[in-house]
Motif scaffolding. Structure first.
Motif, short mmCIF file in Angstrom:
data_model
loop_
_atom_site.label_atom_id
_atom_site.label_comp_id
_atom_site.label_asym_id
_atom_site.label_seq_id
_atom_site.Cartn_x
_atom_site.Cartn_y
_atom_site.Cartn_z
N VAL A 88 0.84 -1.19 0.00
CA VAL A 88 0.00 0.00 0.00
C VAL A 88 0.88 1.24 0.00
O VAL A 88 1.72 1.43 0.89
N ALA A 89 0.69 2.09 -0.99
CA ALA A 89 1.57 3.26 -1.16
C ALA A 89 1.14 4.45 -0.30
O ALA A 89 1.97 5.29 0.05
N GLU A 90 -0.14 4.53 0.04
CA GLU A 90 -0.64 5.69 0.76
C GLU A 90 -0.11 5.72 2.20
O GLU A 90 0.14 4.68 2.81
N ALA A 91 0.06 6.94 2.71
CA ALA A 91 0.41 7.14 4.12
C ALA A 91 -0.88 7.30 4.91
O ALA A 91 -1.86 7.90 4.44
N PHE A 92 -0.90 6.78 6.13
CA PHE A 92 -2.10 6.80 6.96
C PHE A 92 -1.87 7.69 8.17
O PHE A 92 -0.76 7.92 8.62
N ASN A 93 -2.99 8.18 8.71
CA ASN A 93 -2.98 8.96 9.93
C ASN A 93 -2.87 8.01 11.11
O ASN A 93 -3.75 7.19 11.34
N ALA A 109 1.81 11.04 10.10
CA ALA A 109 1.61 10.31 8.85
C ALA A 109 2.61 9.17 8.78
O ALA A 109 3.80 9.35 9.06
N LYS A 111 3.48 5.23 6.62
CA LYS A 111 3.16 4.18 5.66
C LYS A 111 2.70 2.92 6.39
O LYS A 111 3.12 2.66 7.51
N ASP A 128 -7.77 6.18 9.97
CA ASP A 128 -7.79 6.97 8.73
C ASP A 128 -8.76 6.31 7.76
O ASP A 128 -9.32 5.25 8.03
N HIS A 129 -8.94 6.93 6.59
CA HIS A 129 -9.75 6.32 5.54
C HIS A 129 -8.99 5.13 4.95
O HIS A 129 -7.77 5.19 4.78
N SER A 131 -7.61 2.74 2.13
CA SER A 131 -7.20 2.94 0.74
C SER A 131 -7.99 1.99 -0.17
O SER A 131 -8.51 0.96 0.29
N SER A 133 -7.01 -0.19 -2.23
CA SER A 133 -6.46 -1.55 -2.25
C SER A 133 -6.95 -2.36 -1.06
O SER A 133 -7.11 -3.59 -1.14
#
Length: 379
Positions: A88-93, A109, A111, A128-129, A131, A133
């Motif tokens: 998963v490329a997005e960073a999460f809160n 933030a 990964k 967080d929201h 992603s 994926s």
């Protein structure tokens, strides 16, 4: 003698454990299991309709929901290895404090890969929201699969922790269904209709109550001792519907993965909701549609329509609405500045130039105009 004493102690321990298992088994048999509602049942603000409650001598209620068959439900996998492989490329809160003590916990933030390497040994809580994926592995809850309800889904929140988390007493920003995929979450819920007549269960602009669940000040809140509440244990495979006005507190002990689906009842097609199917489709995953977002133009349109009273929006009502927007982002603005801003905002909404903002003016606004209105107010 020592060995004989050790054997006797072992036997007593086994007898005690067996007695505890039998008592726990009998309690489970007495509990009532019910199915989750269809989409049309979400129009009711009484989640107690979906389950039977059993009171004890302390006036505390214990409620359990029907547990789905896990063999048919595609969920977030239990093992961290699978999540690592998804890349998963997005960073999460990620919150750095698990137990909140009257304020929202600080966050950074991070990964998902880094979080999976650290969360078991550090005070980390991913909120967080989810992603896209990850949403591919989540089946949309049955009540939200109805065509009359799906367009009302606003947002999702992804919850991941090693355990030991505890929220403040709070009220959510919208109607939601919480689904647990690993572990158990314990909810304490208070009916807002019972929280009146001096009972100190209110909420501030940030939707978080000042009560610390670990250190309740009964001198400051003496009537809180008599507040009746419902306890719900939401285990893996369970989903719980929480109406927007219900006050609640959430805690989890062990490793926990969950997802919350927020939706807006104002966007539900009430004329078609009676045709909602009784069975869910396990091929409908949570990535198959677009989430509107609480700050999106469609939700903003409904919020502005709610301000229309006696045929138009008043300056005072719009100023109060703008003040709530600033409170949500924790930005302090003087009352005089909000009034001046509300006066300029009314002119943007006045499509006909007749000095009145009516329902038709709101309905004629495009999504882009609504987005520009929000940017203008918060800039």
């Amino acid at each position: 003698m020592r060995r004989r004493h050790a054997v006797g102690s072992r036997k007593r321990l086994l007898v005690h454990q067996r007695r505890h298992q039998i008592q726990r088994s009998h309690r489970r048999r007495r509990e009532h299991h019910v199915r989750l509602p269809r989409g049309k049942d979400l129009l009711s603000y009484q989640p107690a309709r979906f389950a039977r409650r059993k009171a004890d001598s302390s006036q505390r209620h214990r409620l359990r929901l029907h547990r789905h068959r896990q063999r048919r439900l595609r969920q977030i996998p239990r093992e961290d290895d699978y999540l690592q492989q998804k890349n998963v490329a997005e960073a999460f809160n990620v919150r750095t404090v698990k137990k909140q003590g009257g304020v929202k916990a600080p966050a950074v933030a991070m990964k998902l890969e880094e979080f999976l390497q650290r969360y078991q040994t550090e005070e980390l809580y991913l909120v967080d929201h989810a992603s896209p994926s990850l949403l591919k592995d989540i089946v949309l809850p049955r009540p939200l699969q109805c065509d009359a309800v799906t367009p009302s889904v606003v947002e999702n929140d992804f919850w991941f922790t090693s355990g030991g988390t505890r929220s403040n007493v709070h009220i959510d920003a919208g109607e939601n269904i919480m689904c647990v995929y690993r572990g158990v979450k314990t909810f304490l819920l208070i009916d807002p209709q019972a929280a009146v007549n001096g009972t100190p269960v209110h909420h501030d602009a940030s939707l978080y109550h000042s009560i610390d669940p670990d250190r309740v000040d009964y001198h400051k809140y003496p009537t809180l001792v008599g507040v009746e509440y419902t306890r719900v244990d939401v285990a893996a495979g369970d989903c719980l519907y929480i109406p927007v006005d219900w006050i609640h507190q959430v805690s989890s002990v062990n490793r926990n993965i969950a997802l919350t689906f927020f939706f807006d009842l104002r966007m539900v097609d009430k004329d078609r909701i009676a045709n909602c199917p009784t069975d869910g489709d396990f091929s409908v995953t949570a990535d198959h549609f677009e989430y509107l977002g609480f700050d999106g133009p469609k939700v903003l349109r409904y919020n502005l329509l709610d301000l229309v009273k006696d045929g138009s929006i008043s300056l005072d009502d719009l100023a109060a609405f703008i003040a709530k927007l600033f409170a949500k982002i924790k930005k302090e603005v003087p009352s005089a500045g909000i009034t001046e801003l509300a006066t300029s905002a009314l002119k943007l909404l006045d499509k006909n130039g007749n000095q009145l903002v009516k329902k038709d003016d709101i309905l004629q606004l495009t999504d882009q105009e609504l987005t520009n209105f929000r940017l203008f107010v918060l800039s």
